[in-house]
Design a protein around this motif. Structure first.
Motif, short mmCIF file in Angstrom:
data_model
loop_
_atom_site.label_atom_id
_atom_site.label_comp_id
_atom_site.label_asym_id
_atom_site.label_seq_id
_atom_site.Cartn_x
_atom_site.Cartn_y
_atom_site.Cartn_z
N SER A 29 48.76 34.99 27.64
CA SER A 29 48.32 33.86 26.81
C SER A 29 47.70 34.29 25.49
O SER A 29 47.59 33.49 24.57
CB SER A 29 47.30 33.01 27.58
OG SER A 29 46.08 33.72 27.73
N GLY A 30 47.22 35.54 25.42
CA GLY A 30 46.55 36.02 24.22
C GLY A 30 45.08 35.62 24.14
O GLY A 30 44.40 35.92 23.18
N ALA A 31 44.59 34.94 25.18
CA ALA A 31 43.19 34.48 25.20
C ALA A 31 42.30 35.52 25.87
O ALA A 31 42.72 36.22 26.80
CB ALA A 31 43.09 33.15 25.94
N ASP A 32 41.06 35.64 25.42
CA ASP A 32 40.08 36.55 26.02
C ASP A 32 39.42 35.87 27.21
O ASP A 32 38.32 35.34 27.11
CB ASP A 32 39.04 36.96 24.98
CG ASP A 32 39.62 37.86 23.90
OD1 ASP A 32 40.50 38.68 24.22
OD2 ASP A 32 39.21 37.73 22.74
N VAL A 33 40.12 35.90 28.36
CA VAL A 33 39.66 35.12 29.52
C VAL A 33 39.64 35.90 30.83
O VAL A 33 39.24 35.35 31.86
CB VAL A 33 40.55 33.88 29.73
CG1 VAL A 33 40.42 32.91 28.58
CG2 VAL A 33 42.01 34.27 29.95
N ILE A 34 40.05 37.16 30.84
CA ILE A 34 40.13 37.90 32.10
C ILE A 34 38.77 37.97 32.79
O ILE A 34 38.67 37.90 34.01
CB ILE A 34 40.73 39.30 31.89
CG1 ILE A 34 42.17 39.20 31.38
CG2 ILE A 34 40.67 40.13 33.16
CD1 ILE A 34 43.14 38.51 32.31
N SER A 35 37.69 38.03 32.01
CA SER A 35 36.34 38.08 32.60
C SER A 35 36.01 36.82 33.40
O SER A 35 35.12 36.83 34.24
CB SER A 35 35.28 38.30 31.53
OG SER A 35 35.29 37.23 30.59
N ASP A 36 36.74 35.73 33.15
CA ASP A 36 36.54 34.49 33.89
C ASP A 36 37.46 34.39 35.10
O ASP A 36 37.46 33.38 35.80
CB ASP A 36 36.80 33.28 32.99
CG ASP A 36 35.80 33.20 31.84
OD1 ASP A 36 34.64 33.57 32.06
OD2 ASP A 36 36.20 32.79 30.74
N GLY A 37 38.24 35.44 35.34
CA GLY A 37 39.20 35.43 36.44
C GLY A 37 38.53 35.56 37.80
O GLY A 37 37.35 35.89 37.92
N ILE A 38 39.31 35.29 38.82
CA ILE A 38 38.83 35.38 40.20
C ILE A 38 39.25 36.72 40.77
O ILE A 38 40.42 37.10 40.67
CB ILE A 38 39.40 34.22 41.04
CG1 ILE A 38 38.88 32.90 40.48
CG2 ILE A 38 39.05 34.39 42.52
CD1 ILE A 38 39.50 31.69 41.11
N THR A 39 38.30 37.44 41.36
CA THR A 39 38.61 38.73 41.96
C THR A 39 38.89 38.57 43.44
O THR A 39 38.48 37.61 44.08
CB THR A 39 37.45 39.73 41.76
OG1 THR A 39 36.27 39.18 42.33
CG2 THR A 39 37.23 40.04 40.30
N GLY A 40 39.60 39.53 43.96
CA GLY A 40 39.94 39.55 45.38
C GLY A 40 40.77 40.78 45.66
O GLY A 40 40.62 41.80 45.00
N SER A 41 41.66 40.68 46.63
CA SER A 41 42.56 41.79 46.92
C SER A 41 43.92 41.25 47.34
O SER A 41 44.04 40.13 47.83
CB SER A 41 41.99 42.69 48.01
OG SER A 41 41.89 42.00 49.23
N ARG A 42 44.91 42.06 47.11
CA ARG A 42 46.27 41.74 47.53
C ARG A 42 46.82 43.00 48.17
O ARG A 42 46.99 44.01 47.49
CB ARG A 42 47.14 41.31 46.35
CG ARG A 42 48.53 40.86 46.79
CD ARG A 42 49.45 40.63 45.63
NE ARG A 42 49.28 39.29 45.07
CZ ARG A 42 50.02 38.83 44.07
NH1 ARG A 42 50.95 39.60 43.52
NH2 ARG A 42 49.83 37.61 43.61
N GLY A 43 47.06 42.94 49.48
CA GLY A 43 47.55 44.12 50.18
C GLY A 43 46.61 45.30 50.10
O GLY A 43 47.04 46.44 50.02
N GLY A 44 45.30 45.04 50.08
CA GLY A 44 44.31 46.10 49.99
C GLY A 44 44.04 46.59 48.58
O GLY A 44 43.22 47.48 48.38
N VAL A 45 44.71 46.02 47.59
CA VAL A 45 44.53 46.41 46.19
C VAL A 45 43.52 45.47 45.54
O VAL A 45 43.69 44.25 45.61
CB VAL A 45 45.89 46.33 45.44
CG1 VAL A 45 45.70 46.58 43.96
CG2 VAL A 45 46.88 47.31 46.04
N PRO A 46 42.47 46.01 44.89
CA PRO A 46 41.52 45.14 44.20
C PRO A 46 42.19 44.50 42.98
O PRO A 46 42.83 45.20 42.18
CB PRO A 46 40.38 46.07 43.79
CG PRO A 46 41.01 47.42 43.71
CD PRO A 46 42.12 47.43 44.73
N VAL A 47 42.07 43.19 42.86
CA VAL A 47 42.77 42.47 41.79
C VAL A 47 41.87 41.45 41.12
O VAL A 47 40.84 41.05 41.65
CB VAL A 47 44.03 41.73 42.33
CG1 VAL A 47 45.04 42.72 42.90
CG2 VAL A 47 43.67 40.68 43.36
N VAL A 48 42.32 41.02 39.94
CA VAL A 48 41.73 39.89 39.25
C VAL A 48 42.89 38.97 38.87
O VAL A 48 43.95 39.43 38.45
CB VAL A 48 40.91 40.28 38.00
CG1 VAL A 48 41.74 40.99 36.95
CG2 VAL A 48 40.20 39.07 37.41
#
Length: 90
Positions: A29-48
Motif C-alpha cells: 500500500s505504501g503506507a507506514d502501518v506495519i507497526s499497527d499490524g497484528i502479531t502472531g505465528s503461522r506454522g511456528g514462524v513469528p509474523v505480523v
C-alpha cells in the motif's frame, strides 16, 4: 522509531520475549502501518499481518508469506544494559 536515514521502523516483542524490528512501510500500500499490524505465528514462524491488505510477513526475514517476491527490510537490534541501539538494515 526512525533510523538515521529517516526509515520508520516497527518493533515487536513476542510472547517468548524475542524482539523483532522491520520497516514500517507496507510494500503493497505504501503506507507506514506495519507497526499497527497484528502479531502472531503461522506454522511456528513469528509474523505480523499488515492492517491495510492483510499480507503476512515473517518477522525474522521480512519476507511476505503470501508473496515471497515482496519483503520488509529487517533491522538489527542491539541491546545492552546501558543503552539500546537500532542498527542498520539487514
Amino acid at each position: 522509531m526512525r533510523l538515521a536515514d529517516g526509515t520508520e521502523v516497527a518493533v515487536f516483542k513476542d510472547r517468548a520475549g524475542a524482539v523483532y524490528a522491520v520497516g514500517n512501510r507496507d510494500p503493497f500500500s505504501g503506507a507506514d502501518v506495519i507497526s499497527d499490524g497484528i502479531t502472531g505465528s503461522r506454522g511456528g514462524v513469528p509474523v505480523v499481518t499488515s492492517p491495510m491488505r492483510e499480507q503476512v510477513f515473517d518477522l525474522r526475514t521480512g519476507i511476505c508469506l503470501d508473496d515471497p517476491r515482496v519483503s520488509l527490510p529487517v533491522v538489527v537490534l542491539r541491546w545492552s544494559a546501558a543503552e539500546r541501539r537500532v542498527g542498520g538494515r539487514y
